[in-house]
Motif scaffolding. Structure first.
Motif, PDB file in Angstrom:
ATOM      1  N   SER A 116       2.707   4.380  -1.444  1.00 33.92           N
ATOM      2  CA  SER A 116       2.424   5.199  -2.800  1.00 33.92           C
ATOM      3  C   SER A 116       3.842   5.176  -3.342  1.00 33.92           C
ATOM      4  O   SER A 116       4.980   4.930  -2.599  1.00 33.92           O
ATOM      5  CB  SER A 116       1.862   6.727  -2.443  1.00 33.92           C
ATOM      6  N   LYS A 155      -0.258   3.257   8.117  1.00 32.97           N
ATOM      7  CA  LYS A 155      -1.253   2.434   7.023  1.00 32.97           C
ATOM      8  C   LYS A 155      -2.387   1.560   7.996  1.00 32.97           C
ATOM      9  O   LYS A 155      -3.328   1.461   7.713  1.00 32.97           O
ATOM     10  CB  LYS A 155      -0.480   1.598   6.155  1.00 32.97           C
ATOM     11  N   GLY A 193       0.853  -1.343   0.070  1.00 33.58           N
ATOM     12  CA  GLY A 193      -0.036   0.040   0.304  1.00 33.58           C
ATOM     13  C   GLY A 193       0.731   1.296  -0.033  1.00 33.58           C
ATOM     14  O   GLY A 193       0.211   2.432   0.170  1.00 33.58           O
TER      15      GLY A 193
END
Length: 142
Positions: free
Chosen positions: A69, A97, A67
């Protein structure tokens, strides 16, 4: 330039074939700086990579699957490029996260309860008054 065991640098097509990533993706990673310290150009302008590119690409793939970026990945790679181990930064991102996922789970539980409530009170034949005032009386209040 880092070279392979055979002493040759790899062109982008070979890197793509070995890594399983499209050439376009590898070019994009270079353009946004994720491959900056490990890619050079030949006199003819070809991108040349050493075998260390595979470790970097594997990290990028794994981080994305968790997850991260591309911006977050870039920040982590910058730390590594300074010669530091970025594990604390990775841990910090993972903790954030996890918090976000827990918030999303709670929001989904709330939505689930609301949907159950709507379905429990569902009217196949709502009153004429509520039909006139709403688009779907089962999900709108008068």
């Amino acid at each position: 330039m880092q070279q392979t065991q055979t002493g040759k640098s790899l062109k982008i097509g070979r890197v793509a074939a070995i890594s399983g990533l499209p050439i376009k993706t590898i070019r994009y990673y270079e353009e946004i700086g994720l491959l900056s310290p490990i890619v050079e150009r030949s006199a003819a302008g070809y991108r040349l990579f050493g075998e260390s590119v595979f470790n970097r690409l594997a990290f990028i793939k794994r981080a994305q699957s968790l997850g991260f970026s591309l911006n977050e990945i870039g920040e982590i790679l910058q730390i590594r490029d300074r010669g530091e181990l970025p594990c604390q930064e990775v841990k910090h991102h993972l903790e954030l996260k996890l918090l976000k996922i827990n918030e999303q789970i709670q929001a989904l539980k709330t939505l689930k309860a609301e949907l159950k409530e709507i379905l429990f009170a569902w009217q196949d034949e709502p009153s004429p008054g509520s039909i006139a005032k709403t688009i779907c009386p089962n999900i709108q209040t008068d």
